[in-house]
Design an enzyme around this catalytic site. Sequence first.
Site, short mmCIF file in Angstrom:
data_model
loop_
_atom_site.label_atom_id
_atom_site.label_comp_id
_atom_site.label_asym_id
_atom_site.label_seq_id
_atom_site.Cartn_x
_atom_site.Cartn_y
_atom_site.Cartn_z
N SER A 323 0.79 -1.22 0.00
CA SER A 323 0.00 0.00 0.00
C SER A 323 0.82 1.27 0.00
O SER A 323 1.32 1.68 -1.04
CB SER A 323 -1.02 -0.03 1.13
OG SER A 323 -0.43 -0.15 2.37
N ASP A 334 8.27 5.17 -11.48
CA ASP A 334 7.68 5.78 -12.67
C ASP A 334 8.39 7.06 -13.08
O ASP A 334 8.44 7.40 -14.26
CB ASP A 334 6.20 6.08 -12.44
CG ASP A 334 5.32 4.84 -12.62
OD1 ASP A 334 5.89 3.73 -12.75
OD2 ASP A 334 4.08 4.97 -12.62
N LYS A 348 -1.59 -3.93 -3.12
CA LYS A 348 -2.78 -3.37 -2.49
C LYS A 348 -2.92 -1.93 -2.94
O LYS A 348 -2.13 -1.06 -2.55
CB LYS A 348 -2.70 -3.43 -0.97
CG LYS A 348 -3.91 -2.80 -0.27
CD LYS A 348 -3.82 -2.94 1.23
CE LYS A 348 -5.04 -2.32 1.91
NZ LYS A 348 -5.00 -0.85 1.89
#
Length: 449
Positions: A323, A334, A348
């Site tokens: 998470s 990214d 998650k």
Amino acid sequence: MNQSAKSYSPLQVALIGGAIATTAAVSVFGPAWTRCVRAALAFQDSPKAIVDQAWQVVNREYVDGKFNQQDWQATRQSLLSKDYTSREEAYTAIREALQKLGDPYTRFMDPKQYEALTNQTSGEVSGIGIRMELNEKTKRLTVVEAIENSPALKAGIKAGDEILAIDGKPTLKMKVDDASKLIRGKAGTPITLRLGRTGQNTFNLKLTRATIEVPTVRHTLKQEGNRRVGYIRLREFSAHAAEQMQRAIRDLNTKKADAYVLDLRGNPGGLLQASIEIARMWLDNGGIVKTVNRQGGSEETKANRTALTNRPLVVLVDGNSASASEILTGALKDNRRAVVVGGQTFGKALVQSVHELADGSGLAVTIAHYYTPKGTDINHKGIAPDIKVDLTEPQERQLASNPDLIGTRSDPQYARAIAVLSGGNFAQPPVNRPSSSLPLSDRANDLKF
């Protein structure tokens, strides 16, 4: 922090206000009105009221407006048609209703469970400030560490001290959890420990409990070949995690670290806002996370030119990095700010809001789905590392039995991170990368993973 204010429906608020005027109102509205008010007040204080309050929170906030194809209104009728002889019966009914949603993260907590959750995410405990373990050789409770600025450290408790008794109660064969319950208590209250120390007679030590900030960030500077590597391990995203991370990075900057390893292995997550603040310490530009709510509306957050370092960075993850850990990892990956090394993360990608109910119990409700800056949905998939290094079972056992080896050359994933840094095969932060992201609203302070 999590949403924790007690909330009441308009009917409940009206009844609370109306209770004060009941006596004066009798002559105006008559006995029937009085009976109605009394019945309503009895409902307000009954287990059934908690059931209805929990239903209302889910009805208002749950991310899936179709409630997993369940007739949620019919669920309410069923819940309120029953008579509950105890709060435990009501709690069971709530849990059974929530199971129909098919979402393990939307869950009910009894008062003790809710208190444990809020203590964990607050990053604070009330006690004396020690970490302890059951020594495998001596079978005695032994101090591992006295926490910084704690009553224990100020009183001179040292690593290796044996805790022989707590307020006169012998600890022989006592479990660590049971000892922790005895040691913790209200700040300002006294406690006496009987301690054993090598080379000394046993002695009693009186302390006063205090509220202590739990360390969730640990850091050290390592000389790895010709590189000065700042190693930072983040255990969870508590309310104090961001400020502790900030102190760690600044300390390592002062010590002239020229590369970093950020260890998120085993980190189960925590507060959304903490992950955002920490991401901004490593990123000057680029998106961090996008959340999509029940209505399909999205909110995005991005870096804001507040990075504390632009030195090369490797992030360590494993199957227990979940998470909030995945939000941070996804943002760094990214944006090509870090090389990710280790195992596939947990997967998650759901956000919960946590509510306290009227009797001190609590409810965590999934309210949004999140995506990485590139729009990747990692739910049930996880994040694939740039360099996959899975530990063998013998390696896992070795690190588990000797935690001092974690973050050393005897730790295969850390060793690979150092090889990446030494080989120059690392990511650099993008320069003036444009982003169309919009800041996430302050509501992020109320969200937890």
